[in-house]
Design a protein around this motif. Structure first.
Motif, PDB file in Angstrom:
ATOM      1  N   LYS A   1       0.864  -1.303   0.129  1.00 41.86           N
ATOM      2  CA  LYS A   1       0.188  -0.092   0.094  1.00 41.86           C
ATOM      3  C   LYS A   1       0.914   1.194   0.056  1.00 41.86           C
ATOM      4  N   MET A   2       0.783   2.234  -0.877  1.00 39.69           N
ATOM      5  CA  MET A   2       1.288   3.317  -1.117  1.00 39.69           C
ATOM      6  C   MET A   2       0.243   4.678  -1.123  1.00 39.69           C
ATOM      7  N   GLU A   3       0.576   5.684  -0.574  1.00 38.29           N
ATOM      8  CA  GLU A   3      -0.433   6.802  -0.743  1.00 38.29           C
ATOM      9  C   GLU A   3       0.495   8.178  -1.095  1.00 38.29           C
ATOM     10  N   PHE A   4      -0.095   8.782  -2.236  1.00 38.77           N
ATOM     11  CA  PHE A   4       0.620   9.880  -2.904  1.00 38.77           C
ATOM     12  C   PHE A   4      -0.293  11.216  -2.740  1.00 38.77           C
ATOM     13  N   SER A   5       0.227  12.173  -2.655  1.00 35.99           N
ATOM     14  CA  SER A   5      -0.506  13.733  -2.783  1.00 35.99           C
ATOM     15  C   SER A   5       0.054  14.304  -3.822  1.00 35.99           C
ATOM     16  N   PHE A   6      -1.181  14.984  -4.481  1.00 35.51           N
ATOM     17  CA  PHE A   6      -0.800  16.019  -5.473  1.00 35.51           C
ATOM     18  C   PHE A   6      -0.889  17.403  -5.061  1.00 35.51           C
ATOM     19  N   SER A   7       0.068  17.976  -5.631  1.00 32.83           N
ATOM     20  CA  SER A   7       0.306  19.869  -5.354  1.00 32.83           C
ATOM     21  C   SER A   7       0.475  20.435  -6.602  1.00 32.83           C
TER      22      SER A   7
ATOM     23  N   PRO B   1       2.905  -2.407 -11.073  1.00 32.41           N
ATOM     24  CA  PRO B   1       3.106  -1.282 -11.878  1.00 32.41           C
ATOM     25  C   PRO B   1       2.870  -0.019 -11.142  1.00 32.41           C
ATOM     26  N   SER B   2       3.117   0.098  -9.919  1.00 31.28           N
ATOM     27  CA  SER B   2       2.971   1.321  -8.992  1.00 31.28           C
ATOM     28  C   SER B   2       3.426   2.567  -9.791  1.00 31.28           C
ATOM     29  N   ASN B   3       4.829   2.472 -10.000  1.00 30.61           N
ATOM     30  CA  ASN B   3       5.421   3.435 -10.597  1.00 30.61           C
ATOM     31  C   ASN B   3       4.949   4.016 -11.847  1.00 30.61           C
ATOM     32  N   ALA B   4       4.566   3.043 -12.689  1.00 30.00           N
ATOM     33  CA  ALA B   4       4.030   3.462 -13.994  1.00 30.00           C
ATOM     34  C   ALA B   4       2.771   3.955 -13.931  1.00 30.00           C
ATOM     35  N   ILE B   5       1.785   3.427 -12.927  1.00 31.49           N
ATOM     36  CA  ILE B   5       0.588   3.951 -12.619  1.00 31.49           C
ATOM     37  C   ILE B   5       0.580   5.516 -12.349  1.00 31.49           C
ATOM     38  N   ARG B   6       1.437   5.717 -11.155  1.00 31.62           N
ATOM     39  CA  ARG B   6       1.408   7.116 -10.566  1.00 31.62           C
ATOM     40  C   ARG B   6       1.891   8.077 -11.670  1.00 31.62           C
ATOM     41  N   ASN B   7       3.262   7.836 -12.561  1.00 29.26           N
ATOM     42  CA  ASN B   7       3.683   8.653 -13.478  1.00 29.26           C
ATOM     43  C   ASN B   7       2.748   8.793 -14.695  1.00 29.26           C
ATOM     44  N   GLU B   8       1.841   7.864 -15.125  1.00 30.01           N
ATOM     45  CA  GLU B   8       0.954   8.013 -16.109  1.00 30.01           C
ATOM     46  C   GLU B   8      -0.122   8.964 -15.674  1.00 30.01           C
TER      47      GLU B   8
ATOM     48  N   THR C   1      -5.331  13.132  -3.896  1.00 33.32           N
ATOM     49  CA  THR C   1      -4.537  12.159  -3.291  1.00 33.32           C
ATOM     50  C   THR C   1      -4.628  10.941  -4.327  1.00 33.32           C
ATOM     51  N   LEU C   2      -3.718   9.823  -4.180  1.00 40.55           N
ATOM     52  CA  LEU C   2      -3.934   8.500  -5.077  1.00 40.55           C
ATOM     53  C   LEU C   2      -3.193   7.636  -3.813  1.00 40.55           C
ATOM     54  N   MET C   3      -4.202   6.721  -4.009  1.00 43.24           N
ATOM     55  CA  MET C   3      -3.620   5.304  -3.217  1.00 43.24           C
ATOM     56  C   MET C   3      -3.482   4.050  -4.272  1.00 43.24           C
ATOM     57  N   ILE C   4      -2.435   3.220  -4.264  1.00 47.00           N
ATOM     58  CA  ILE C   4      -2.256   2.177  -4.843  1.00 47.00           C
ATOM     59  C   ILE C   4      -2.253   0.792  -3.732  1.00 47.00           C
ATOM     60  N   ARG C   5      -2.859  -0.036  -4.139  1.00 45.73           N
ATOM     61  CA  ARG C   5      -2.735  -1.238  -3.185  1.00 45.73           C
ATOM     62  C   ARG C   5      -2.568  -2.273  -4.121  1.00 45.73           C
ATOM     63  N   THR C   6      -1.588  -3.340  -3.770  1.00 43.57           N
ATOM     64  CA  THR C   6      -1.238  -4.394  -4.527  1.00 43.57           C
ATOM     65  C   THR C   6      -1.499  -5.884  -3.554  1.00 43.57           C
ATOM     66  N   THR C   7      -1.396  -6.885  -4.125  1.00 45.37           N
ATOM     67  CA  THR C   7      -1.143  -8.345  -3.538  1.00 45.37           C
ATOM     68  C   THR C   7      -0.045  -9.107  -3.372  1.00 45.37           C
TER      69      THR C   7
ATOM     70  N   THR D   1       0.172 -12.013  -4.425  1.00 43.34           N
ATOM     71  CA  THR D   1       0.195 -12.814  -5.485  1.00 43.34           C
ATOM     72  C   THR D   1       0.172 -12.182  -7.012  1.00 43.34           C
ATOM     73  N   GLY D   2       0.271 -10.695  -6.698  1.00 42.86           N
ATOM     74  CA  GLY D   2       0.576 -10.109  -7.796  1.00 42.86           C
ATOM     75  C   GLY D   2      -0.540 -10.049  -9.126  1.00 42.86           C
ATOM     76  N   GLU D   3      -1.531 -10.546  -8.722  1.00 38.84           N
ATOM     77  CA  GLU D   3      -2.814 -10.605  -9.494  1.00 38.84           C
ATOM     78  C   GLU D   3      -3.696  -9.560  -9.696  1.00 38.84           C
ATOM     79  N   ALA D   4      -3.484  -8.478  -8.691  1.00 35.98           N
ATOM     80  CA  ALA D   4      -4.711  -7.449  -8.681  1.00 35.98           C
ATOM     81  C   ALA D   4      -4.106  -6.355  -8.099  1.00 35.98           C
ATOM     82  N   VAL D   5      -4.730  -5.000  -8.517  1.00 32.65           N
ATOM     83  CA  VAL D   5      -3.983  -3.618  -8.398  1.00 32.65           C
ATOM     84  C   VAL D   5      -5.476  -3.024  -7.905  1.00 32.65           C
ATOM     85  N   MET D   6      -5.414  -2.276  -6.591  1.00 27.81           N
ATOM     86  CA  MET D   6      -6.549  -1.349  -6.339  1.00 27.81           C
ATOM     87  C   MET D   6      -5.829   0.063  -6.785  1.00 27.81           C
ATOM     88  N   LEU D   7      -6.770   0.837  -7.398  1.00 32.76           N
ATOM     89  CA  LEU D   7      -6.411   2.322  -7.688  1.00 32.76           C
ATOM     90  C   LEU D   7      -7.434   3.407  -7.135  1.00 32.76           C
TER      91      LEU D   7
END
Length: 471
Positions: free
Chosen positions: A133-139, A184-191, A215-221, A223-229
């Motif tokens: 789980k990672m949480e990022f902020s926009f500014s 794909p955390s970095n790829a999603i955030r940068n896109e 804000t933006l939150m990304i969660r992974t598992t 198993t690598g089979e799913a991503v929550m955004l």
């Protein structure tokens, strides 16, 4: 005297230890303590203070006279500015050494405890890309580098998507790459950032409380089979919101739960907000042994999935389960530990203050076909009473995993009154754990201690302690 002149320069400070929040500890020749940023034990530095307290200084290095033999090159380009991985310049085996030392020091210095031999800390298999789980902020007003500040050229791009600068609530460090969460955390955030800039989607202005993207939150598992955004919007602009969400839906097939929140409060917490599912499911699923756990946007789940499994195995081992125990799981959260041991005991009663967490615990237990767990929501110090125990049964074993502030004194008192045969105390803060253990050892002896590294590259460490009722 000017403020600048009050700053003090120290020469040839040798870093001898790590201290509060992982800072490097040095002492002057007259015994004055100086905490130095971005240094590690073994370094010798010249440093200049930027803050003075009654018992210590805080300082920044201005020159490294000698580098520690335990230094390593940080892998992250943002090291030193981002406050997330302060020990990235220290070899991992040394990180483990100082984490174990901090646990031992806290238990002995704060708790004044008579300890058995403390087991070697459980290292993390992954020392990067371990967070789920990672949480990022926009500014719209990102943190500028010193080079940018001194430049005569006008700054063309001030938008940021990243982390808060430590101690600065209104400044966000724009991230290029983060080494804490798997792709794909970095790829999603940068896109998200690229698309938002290209399509003139406004980034949040924290001072003026306006803007689309908050804000933006990304969660992974594991198993690598799913991503929550989950994207948190401030302005309610349906067309712009749909433009971004539809682009992400089409661009990343890995996103199986695409969610959003419209939050116009002063703070950006989502726990009192409605989470809306734009695409896919409202949850992702984590697996541990033969158990599965549905995790939604508000769920608490240990952020290092692999190491959480190791932590729970140690907890189960310390519990010395025989098969007929009545177990109380205090601060149960979404009931992961309770369900992890349920099939090996008579029954488990889990207590947690957060009502939504208890509802998720019940749902997961049902999905896992576990029928000997009962979950109760309420303030621990009010729920966990003699009357509650009279209703639900005398515990043979208590597992407690409280928040950083430790257990309330009333909870400790009830434990002493109940006298369960065994207690397993899991803690993310060995200082408050030591305080509670000092009281518990009036009736209990400590039989096992095992630190667990859940957060490599940081000073944080979990600790598991087993207690047996004295005869």
């Amino acid at each position: 005297m000017s403020k600048r002149n009050r700053h003090k320069t120290f020469e040839n400070l040798e870093v001898i230890d790590t201290g509060h929040k992982g800072k490097a500890v040095t002492k002057t020749t007259d015994g004055q303590v100086v905490f130095v940023d971005n240094a590690i034990p073994g370094d010798i530095v010249h440093a200049k203070s930027y803050k003075k307290r009654r018992r210590y200084y805080q300082a920044k290095p201005i020159e490294f006279v000698k580098l520690s033999s335990h230094r390593t090159e940080p892998v992250c380009e943002h090291f030193g500015t981002c406050g997330g991985c302060k020990w990235q310049n220290m070899e991992y085996n040394q990180q483990l050494y100082y984490k174990q030392k901090s646990v031992e020091d806290n238990l002995k210095r704060i708790g004044h405890l008579d300890l058995p031999s403390i087991s070697k800390i459980k290292a993390s298999e992954d020392i990067y890309f371990y967070r789920n789980k990672m949480e990022f902020s926009f500014s719209n007003n990102r943190w500028l580098t010193q080079k940018e500040i001194e430049s005569e050229n006008e700054i063309q791009q001030k938008n940021a998507l990243g982390f808060h600068i430590p101690g600065m609530w209104d400044k966000i460090l724009d991230l290029n790459a983060c080494h804490l969460q798997q792709d794909p955390s970095n790829a999603i955030r940068n896109e998200v950032k690229r698309f938002a800039i290209d399509n003139d989607l406004s980034f949040f202005d924290v001072k003026q409380q306006k803007g689309l993207l908050r804000t933006l939150m990304i969660r992974t598992t594991s198993t690598g089979e799913a991503v929550m955004l989950l994207i948190q919007f401030y302005d309610d602009k349906p067309a712009q919101r749909k433009l971004l969400l539809e682009h992400l839906k089409q661009s990343f097939s890995e996103i199986t739960a695409l969610l959003y929140v419209i939050n116009q409060k002063a703070n950006d917490t989502i726990y009192d907000q409605d989470v809306i599912c734009y695409h896919g499911q409202e949850f992702i699923t984590e697996v541990m042994e033969d158990l599965s756990f549905k995790i939604d946007a508000k769920s608490f789940y240990q952020t290092n999935s692999k190491q959480a499994y190791e932590l729970y195995k140690i907890t189960r081992d310390f519990a010395q389960i025989q098969g007929n125990e009545v177990v109380y799981d205090l601060y149960t959260g979404t009931g992961t530990i309770a369900q992890f041991i349920a099939k090996k005991v008579k029954k488990v009663i889990g207590i947690e203050a957060v009502t939504e967490a208890i509802e998720k615990a019940k749902l997961n237990a049902s999905d896992n076909k576990i029928d000997n767990c009962k979950f109760v929501a309420g303030d621990m110090k009010k729920v966990f009473t003699q009357e509650f125990v009279a209703k639900h049964g005398q515990p043979d074993l208590v597992i407690t995993d409280p928040p950083r502030e430790g257990m309330h004194k009333d909870v400790v008192k009830v434990l002493l009154d109940l006298k369960p045969q065994r207690i397993v105390y899991v803690s993310c803060n060995s200082a408050t754990q030591a305080r509670d253990l000092e009281i518990l050892t009036k009736s209990y002896k400590i039989t096992k201690v095992k630190p667990v590294d859940m957060f490599p590259q940081t000073h944080h460490v979990e600790n598991v302690v087993a207690l047996e009722l004295k005869s």
